[in-house]
Design a protein around this motif. Structure first.
Motif, PDB file in Angstrom:
ATOM      1  N   THR A  49     -31.904 -60.663   1.742  1.00  0.00           N
ATOM      2  CA  THR A  49     -31.933 -59.665   0.665  1.00  0.00           C
ATOM      3  C   THR A  49     -31.049 -58.473   1.014  1.00  0.00           C
ATOM      4  N   ILE A  50     -31.024 -58.104   2.300  1.00  0.00           N
ATOM      5  CA  ILE A  50     -30.221 -56.958   2.732  1.00  0.00           C
ATOM      6  C   ILE A  50     -28.755 -57.325   2.873  1.00  0.00           C
ATOM      7  N   VAL A  94     -31.583 -54.756  -4.265  1.00  0.00           N
ATOM      8  CA  VAL A  94     -32.385 -53.590  -3.874  1.00  0.00           C
ATOM      9  C   VAL A  94     -33.730 -53.566  -4.594  1.00  0.00           C
ATOM     10  N   GLN A 104     -28.169 -58.476  -1.523  1.00  0.00           N
ATOM     11  CA  GLN A 104     -28.152 -57.018  -1.731  1.00  0.00           C
ATOM     12  C   GLN A 104     -28.957 -56.632  -2.973  1.00  0.00           C
TER      13      GLN A 104
END
Length: 222
Positions: free
Chosen positions: A188-189, A195, A193
């Motif tokens: 996810t990071i 958020v 991405q």
């Protein structure tokens, strides 16, 4: 030669420190009382296997709340959140979380697969619907599991996983849980991405930990 000496010493000390930390965490986890039992989660999976997964999940939540009052998130805090990790994509609904345990509902509406992750915890997967294919490290053949089956991934193990569309399960983790969150959020990071998913994941984890802390202090006060 002399330049390598201090570096090797520092590396050795770092490895020794990690080993001592790991052993200390194992001893601490082993000394903790656990709220849930793996057999309990496996039994829930067997009883609800083959049902429509939404109906099965509703019954499982009701049953867990009866057996573990104050340890399952209320309906208003339950939320299905995407999980991108190890190359696969699924969705989870967190029911309980502490430093040493978690219980969640998990599954996927599309075919997906990838790396299981290597955890500091034992993970039990009780299948409600669909199929779970697992390829264990060090082997050359995979195995397929079906509704009613429970797969156990021991601490330190890693496998390849593949889920068919419509695979849903109850997942229970027991061990040192915080490092697992790093794996859950890594893609996810650094990849998607996303958020929004990142925020929702942290928020529901925080709510579960706050609930557990509130229950703990309420029991101390009695």
């Amino acid at each position: 030669m002399w330049a390598l000496g201090p570096r090797a010493l520092r590396a050795g000390l770092a490895l020794l420190g990690l080993a001592l930390l790991g052993q200390g965490l194992r001893s601490w986890v082993a000394s903790r009382p656990f709220e849930f039992r793996p057999e309990e989660i496996a039994e829930l999976g067997r009883h609800q296997a083959g049902l429509d997964h939404e109906q099965a999940f509703s019954k499982i939540i009701v049953e867990l709340r009866k057996k573990h009052p104050g340890h399952i998130l209320p309906d208003e805090d339950l939320q299905w959140v995407f999980v991108n990790a190890g190359g696969w994509m699924g969705s989870m609904c967190l029911l309980h979380a502490s430093l040493t345990e978690y219980v969640l509902l998990f599954g996927t509406a599309v075919d997906t697969g990838g790396h299981s992750g290597r955890y500091w915890a034992d993970i039990d997967y009780a299948i409600i619907s669909g199929t779970f294919r697992q390829w264990k490290e060090g082997t050359t053949r995979s195995e397929i599991y079906y509704p009613g089956d429970t797969i156990v991934q021991k601490s330190g193990e890693a496998t390849a996983v593949q889920w068919s569309a419509g695979t849903w399960m109850v997942e229970y983790g027991r061990g040192f849980i915080p490092p697992s969150l790093v794996f859950v959020l890594a893609d996810t990071i650094f990849s998607t991405q996303d958020v929004v998913t990142f925020f929702c994941t942290l928020r529901v984890c925080a709510k579960a930990l706050l609930l557990e802390a509130s229950t703990y202090f309420s029991q101390l006060a009695q």
